[in-house]
Design an enzyme around this catalytic site. Sequence first.
Site, short mmCIF file in Angstrom:
data_model
loop_
_atom_site.label_atom_id
_atom_site.label_comp_id
_atom_site.label_asym_id
_atom_site.label_seq_id
_atom_site.Cartn_x
_atom_site.Cartn_y
_atom_site.Cartn_z
N GLY A 136 42.44 -3.32 25.01
CA GLY A 136 42.93 -4.68 24.28
C GLY A 136 42.67 -5.97 22.96
O GLY A 136 43.82 -6.41 22.71
N ALA B 186 39.86 -5.69 26.43
CA ALA B 186 39.23 -6.93 27.81
C ALA B 186 37.87 -6.93 28.25
O ALA B 186 37.23 -5.34 28.01
CB ALA B 186 40.34 -6.19 28.56
N GLU C 179 45.41 -3.91 20.62
CA GLU C 179 46.79 -4.38 21.02
C GLU C 179 46.53 -6.03 20.44
O GLU C 179 47.52 -6.05 19.87
CB GLU C 179 46.02 -5.02 22.82
N GLU D 177 41.65 2.70 26.52
CA GLU D 177 41.84 2.72 28.58
C GLU D 177 41.98 4.30 29.03
O GLU D 177 41.48 3.42 30.57
CB GLU D 177 43.12 2.02 28.46
#
Length: 705
Positions: free
Chosen positions: A102, A63, A105, A125
């Site tokens: 992310g 992210a 993911e 994370e």
Amino acid sequence: MSNPVTLDIQGDIAVITVSNPPVNALSQAVRAGLKKAFEDANSNGDAKAILLVCDGRTFIAGADISEFGKPPMEPHLPDLIYEIESSEKPIVVAIHGTALGGGLEVALGCHYRVAVKSAKMGLPEVGLGILPGAGGTQRLPRLVGAQKALEMITSGIPIKAEAAAAIGLIDEVGEGDDIAAIGIAFARRMVDENMPVRRTRDGNEKIKADAGNTALFEGTRALLNKKARGMFSPFKCVDAVEAATTQSFDEGMKTERRLFQECMDSPQRHGMIHAFFGERAVGKIKEMAPGPNQGKPRDIKTVGVIGGGTMGAGITVALMQSRIPVTMVERNEEAAKAGRANVEYILDGGVKRGKLTVEQKDAMMNGLYKVSDNYDGLKDVDLVIEAAFEEMSVKKQIFKTLDKVCKQGTILASNTSYLDINEIAACTNRPSDVLGLHFFSPANLMRLLEVVVTKDTSPDVVVSGFALAKRMRKVAVRAGVCDGFIGNRILSNYLKCAELMVLDGVSPYDIDKALVEFGYPMGPFSVSDLAGLDIGWATRKRLAATRDPNIRYGTYADKICEQGWFGRKTKMGFYDYSKHMVADTPNPAVMEYIEAERKEHGYVDKGIDQDGIIRRYLASMINEAAKVVEEGIAQRPVDVDMVLLFGYGFPRFRGGPMKYADMYGLDKVVADIEEFAKEDPAFWQPSKLLLDLAAKSETFDSLNK
Ligand code: 3HC
């Protein structure tokens, strides 16, 4: 701005490419681009399969962290990944570089995964104080089982492609480096072999067995209680993975969201993200800014190290680990032998711990290391790092010799911890080539490097120091000249504060305990035992003549040293190490010395509790740090934070003392200092910068911009 995501229909394959340099982070534009590209690919009449691939040096690295804390913008990542996974056409993702957070993911939401051999993938994370918040805690266990998922998510450490293939995280490691070609070849097979859509969220096989596996989940929590003491997010990671084994996918996603939000709201997240960006910010210095004063790094191929003691040997190993050949120089043959033995000792330690093979050690000793008892071998080196005895006359003699011996352009660096490098530089004919490179012990392991810039150091030499640090994977921080530079100067102030607290009734053991509970790996007194109490003793003697007579001086530490107790190395210091090398048994003589001193001077017990210990310790650290910034010794508050984080054990999840101060409130720090100053005005003199910022309701962070 051009669209960072493109769709290209190549025959019956839809190729979606992300191009968002430098690391293809999932900004709002990328998320929106992916949403549209997948929708278009699905509705395209020709495309039968979809390939997702990235341009540039890496796959999506996560992210976009710079969006954290701002109002969330659609499309939200968990929803986007759900939509991608719902695709009616099979999707393969092709991974190169690092698929992180992310990014991984997104890959977990695709139906098939291939990668180049050099690729790495992970969910880091936890290192930012959060947890994977876009389905990572729910999809990863479904692919690799709860145990492996827990390992990856709670450690945050990425794994290599082959290891990922072995546990079922990816389907295939492709041949060669051309990631687009690898992806296209797989997509071709998907079409030709009519490979089905395969949604990670639907596979429950690997997690069924772990529902109610208390041994696994409680065992992980117990381990984390040791390894991640005081931290918030690692435990939330376990809760989220556990939910994957007991709840449906949709419920599990809701649980993940709730836990993710709790982490996002925690102060630890602020601290960890400050540390992430801070680590990168300190590398940006004024000598790098474009303009007439921009420095150009000199080529450093070979390095000389003066001194083969603990520091010299550690620096030598650190250089060799970066494949830089080193010529070590010692005073005489015997000292040269000892220097070689010290280097071997460090490398043997690496072999014992499995960090190095015997062959690698031999290759370093035979190919990269030379030792000599004269300076002749330093004629052609590009840099010399002096790590000799901390005594100005010794240093000056060495620098005069180096100035004569070394070729023009050789950079001369001192590893001094506190001496005036302006004075050292002045005894050479090349003061602009002189700087400080202050390593921290053990130099082969500690990441911090203070690059100390004198009044004459040229921009080329400064940026050369930073370039060397980068090669050595160190975190370099620019510092100006003063006694102790950034780190040791602040350290002596908060150690003084600890000393005053001891005179005022607190035991060294209570101080150590309070600081460990705050998040430090060790308290200041057990650290002093580890470093050697003789070091502080020597500093106190050096500074005795200039000591402020208005500030009380505790003699108990001197009394300990007078007994020949220097800490661990003599098995006795503040703690007794005669039974084992753990700081858990106080040396009974210490409290006797302290009590006697309190009695002699009539110092009263001020009843300082744990909260009081932390408030005083931190206020003294923050106050001195503010003075260091005010005087321009540190460029910005974030530079101080990184020094304390990477060199002095300040808990990363608190971001550093300046970040801590911002979160605590500068007005509260000032109020604390004013309260303490009533009793000890000479010691508690507030920094002007701190007062100004507090008065304007500003933060230290405002100076980092
Ligand atoms: N978001 C925003 N910026 C990022 C970023 C990210 N995820 N990752 C890196 N950057 C920026 C860096 O700040 C740096 O900016 P700068 O040049 O202005 O200083 C630039 O990209 C290059 O980064 P590095 O200097 O670190 O480059 P390296 O090549 O040394 O390392 C990397 C590349 C391994 C990808 C490293 O940058 C990295 O580890 N990045 C963070 C990865 C990460 O933590 N991802 C998880 C994010 S959180 C998440 O995904 C939440 C989700 O679960 C919902």
